[in-house]
Design an enzyme around this catalytic site. Structure first.
Site, PDB file in Angstrom:
ATOM      1  N   GLY A   1      11.311  -2.727   5.539  1.00 13.75           N
ATOM      2  CA  GLY A   1      10.646  -4.035   5.510  1.00 13.75           C
ATOM      3  C   GLY A   1      10.178  -4.381   4.103  1.00 13.75           C
ATOM      4  O   GLY A   1      10.382  -5.501   3.618  1.00 13.75           O
ATOM      5  N   HIS A   2       9.548  -3.405   3.428  1.00  9.98           N
ATOM      6  CA  HIS A   2       9.127  -3.638   2.037  1.00  9.98           C
ATOM      7  C   HIS A   2      10.354  -3.913   1.155  1.00  9.98           C
ATOM      8  O   HIS A   2      10.318  -4.772   0.273  1.00  9.98           O
ATOM      9  CB  HIS A   2       8.405  -2.412   1.481  1.00  9.98           C
ATOM     10  CG  HIS A   2       7.108  -2.087   2.160  1.00  9.98           C
ATOM     11  ND1 HIS A   2       6.947  -1.000   2.974  1.00  9.98           N
ATOM     12  CD2 HIS A   2       5.895  -2.717   2.128  1.00  9.98           C
ATOM     13  CE1 HIS A   2       5.700  -0.957   3.422  1.00  9.98           C
ATOM     14  NE2 HIS A   2       5.041  -1.986   2.933  1.00  9.98           N
TER      15      HIS A   2
ATOM     16  N   GLN B   1       5.632 -11.561   6.853  1.00  8.35           N
ATOM     17  CA  GLN B   1       5.170 -12.361   7.996  1.00  8.35           C
ATOM     18  C   GLN B   1       4.522 -11.456   9.058  1.00  8.35           C
ATOM     19  O   GLN B   1       3.741 -11.906   9.891  1.00  8.35           O
ATOM     20  CB  GLN B   1       6.385 -13.108   8.573  1.00  8.35           C
ATOM     21  CG  GLN B   1       6.170 -13.822   9.880  1.00  8.35           C
ATOM     22  CD  GLN B   1       5.173 -14.972   9.769  1.00  8.35           C
ATOM     23  OE1 GLN B   1       5.157 -15.692   8.770  1.00  8.35           O
ATOM     24  NE2 GLN B   1       4.331 -15.121  10.783  1.00  8.35           N
TER      25      GLN B   1
ATOM     26  N   MET C   1       0.850  -1.194   0.000  1.00  3.64           N
ATOM     27  CA  MET C   1       0.000   0.000   0.000  1.00  3.64           C
ATOM     28  C   MET C   1       0.886   1.245   0.000  1.00  3.64           C
ATOM     29  O   MET C   1       0.458   2.326   0.426  1.00  3.64           O
ATOM     30  CB  MET C   1      -0.935  -0.011   1.212  1.00  3.64           C
ATOM     31  CG  MET C   1      -1.890  -1.212   1.166  1.00  3.64           C
ATOM     32  SD  MET C   1      -3.403  -0.979   2.087  1.00  3.64           S
ATOM     33  CE  MET C   1      -2.784  -0.754   3.729  1.00  3.64           C
TER      34      MET C   1
ATOM     35  N   ASP D   1       2.103  -9.430   8.820  1.00  4.59           N
ATOM     36  CA  ASP D   1       0.647  -9.591   8.761  1.00  4.59           C
ATOM     37  C   ASP D   1       0.361 -11.085   8.683  1.00  4.59           C
ATOM     38  O   ASP D   1       0.017 -11.628   7.631  1.00  4.59           O
ATOM     39  CB  ASP D   1       0.082  -8.861   7.535  1.00  4.59           C
ATOM     40  CG  ASP D   1       0.264  -7.363   7.651  1.00  4.59           C
ATOM     41  OD1 ASP D   1      -0.456  -6.737   8.443  1.00  4.59           O
ATOM     42  OD2 ASP D   1       1.149  -6.820   6.971  1.00  4.59           O
TER      43      ASP D   1
ATOM     44  N   SER E   1       6.617  -0.645  10.378  1.00  2.00           N
ATOM     45  CA  SER E   1       5.249  -0.520   9.877  1.00  2.00           C
ATOM     46  C   SER E   1       5.067   0.888   9.335  1.00  2.00           C
ATOM     47  O   SER E   1       5.610   1.854   9.902  1.00  2.00           O
ATOM     48  CB  SER E   1       4.250  -0.755  11.018  1.00  2.00           C
ATOM     49  OG  SER E   1       2.973  -0.259  10.655  1.00  2.00           O
ATOM     50  N   SER E   2       4.302   0.998   8.276  1.00  2.40           N
ATOM     51  CA  SER E   2       4.023   2.330   7.730  1.00  2.40           C
ATOM     52  C   SER E   2       3.283   3.179   8.753  1.00  2.40           C
ATOM     53  O   SER E   2       3.288   4.403   8.678  1.00  2.40           O
ATOM     54  CB  SER E   2       3.186   2.202   6.457  1.00  2.40           C
ATOM     55  OG  SER E   2       3.842   1.357   5.543  1.00  2.40           O
TER      56      SER E   2
ATOM     57  N   HIS F   1       9.003   1.102   3.421  1.00  3.04           N
ATOM     58  CA  HIS F   1      10.086   1.206   4.387  1.00  3.04           C
ATOM     59  C   HIS F   1      11.027   0.025   4.177  1.00  3.04           C
ATOM     60  O   HIS F   1      10.850  -0.764   3.235  1.00  3.04           O
ATOM     61  CB  HIS F   1       9.545   1.263   5.829  1.00  3.04           C
ATOM     62  CG  HIS F   1       8.545   0.180   6.148  1.00  3.04           C
ATOM     63  ND1 HIS F   1       8.880  -1.156   6.171  1.00  3.04           N
ATOM     64  CD2 HIS F   1       7.218   0.242   6.437  1.00  3.04           C
ATOM     65  CE1 HIS F   1       7.817  -1.868   6.482  1.00  3.04           C
ATOM     66  NE2 HIS F   1       6.776  -1.046   6.636  1.00  3.04           N
TER      67      HIS F   1
HETATM   68  O1  PAF Z   1      -0.244  -5.883   3.416  1.00  2.29           O
HETATM   69  C1  PAF Z   1      -0.650  -4.933   2.729  1.00  2.29           C
HETATM   70  O2  PAF Z   1       0.025  -3.902   2.570  1.00  2.29           O
HETATM   71  C2  PAF Z   1      -2.015  -5.027   2.075  1.00  2.29           C
HETATM   72  O3  PAF Z   1      -2.927  -5.669   2.900  1.00  2.29           O
HETATM   73  C3  PAF Z   1      -1.983  -5.675   0.676  1.00  2.29           C
HETATM   74  C4  PAF Z   1      -1.522  -7.124   0.742  1.00  2.29           C
HETATM   75  C5  PAF Z   1      -1.045  -4.878  -0.227  1.00  2.29           C
HETATM   76  C6  PAF Z   1      -3.384  -5.659   0.061  1.00  2.29           C
HETATM   77  O4  PAF Z   1      -3.868  -4.359  -0.073  1.00  2.29           O
END
Ligand code: PAF
Length: 285
Positions: free
Chosen positions: A38-39, A150, A32, A152, A187-188, A36
């Site tokens: 993590g992404h 992980q 979304m 989420d 986390s964002s 950061h």
């Molecule tokens: O984890 C997220 O950022 C969101 O839930 C996702 C998987 C991109 C779906 O909108």
């Protein structure tokens, strides 16, 4: 490698054409935005599994409930593009909601009972919204591999469940949760926290650490719960939504006779910010 930015489904189809022709393996990292470290670690993991990495950046209205943070969710698109370029991403797919969802849309994915427990108790319809957008992204990008965090854990379990139940031709890969040196999971939403709230929020990861030092469900929950009880008396206080020790695949509570892995998951609010965290624990026989 040049980064292509696709702002519509049509532009995405165009951008994917050459890659599909070449038979290249494609990995998708759905996000979304507000990227950061993590992404970025998920993108690096995606590169290990494919020739091309596609990142989607879409704040999905379907997965936010009334009164949640959809309108104030951080949107940092220029910085996200710069991060993707640095991480050698081939395509960023960043559609508008109007492009992604038909105005008269009717059909979505149901997360079933598993979407109504634990996190789903506090966020009704959230997982239906997540699975609906994820399946749409799978259908549009047609990746060989999709990478999720992980962090989420219930979302990850539900995506695996959807892929199995609906025979979706994609391999799901999970990347580990990254943490600040003091333990706070990246986390964002961390940027919402004031310095005082951030100090209280450290109780989430501390509780998981304390719990993980034990080997039986009762001891794990008691140790983690004690940390969270303390934080509930802090200023500003932590307001607990749930602390569960669950089966990582089904998210149902594990009993004292459970063997193998369990996920210790917590959600709590500090001020107006809601945070989640989890750790996977191997239970002792
Ligand atoms: O984890 C997220 O950022 C969101 O839930 C996702 C998987 C991109 C779906 O909108």
């Amino acid at each position: 490698m040049d980064l292509t930015v696709a702002g519509t489904r049509a532009e995405l189809a165009e951008a994917m054409k050459a890659r599909e022709h070449a038979g290249d393996r494609v990995a998708l990292v759905p996000t979304m935005g507000a990227l950061h470290e993590g992404h970025r670690s998920l993108i690096r993991l995606a590169h290990e599994h494919a020739d091309h990495v596609v990142v989607s950046v879409f704040v999905n209205p379907l997965q936010f409930g009334p009164g949640e943070d959809f309108s104030r969710y951080p949107r940092t698109f220029e910085a996200d593009l710069a991060a993707c370029a640095e991480e050698n991403v081939s395509v960023v797919f960043a559609p508008s909601a109007d492009d992604l969802y038909l105005p008269d849309r009717q059909v979505g994915v149901s997360a079933g009972h598993m979407g109504t427990i634990v996190e789903g108790t506090f966020r009704p319809d959230h997982f239906d919204g997540v699975l609906t957008v994820v399946l749409k992204l799978f259908n549009l990008v047609r990746p060989d591999v999709a990478v999720f965090g992980q962090k989420d854990a219930q979302q990850l379990a539900l995506i695996r469940r959807m892929v199995a139940d609906l025979n979706v031709p994609v391999s799901v890969v999970a990347g580990p949760t990254l943490r600040e040196p003091d333990g706070l999971a990246l986390s964002s939403r961390n940027r919402y926290l004031s310095p005082e709230e951030r100090t209280t929020a450290l109780a989430l990861s501390r509780a998981l650490r304390e719990g993980a030092a034990y080997g039986t469900p009762r001891d794990i929950l008691r140790a983690a719960g004690a940390v969270l009880d303390g934080a509930a008396r802090a200023e500003p206080p932590l307001v607990l939504d749930y602390l569960v020790l669950a089966d990582p695949a089904t998210f149902t509570d594990v009993g004292d006779d459970h063997r193998g892995e369990a996920v210790l998951a917590v959600a709590a609010r500090v001020g107006t910010t809601r945070l989640i965290d989890n750790v996977v624990i191997r239970l002792r026989a």
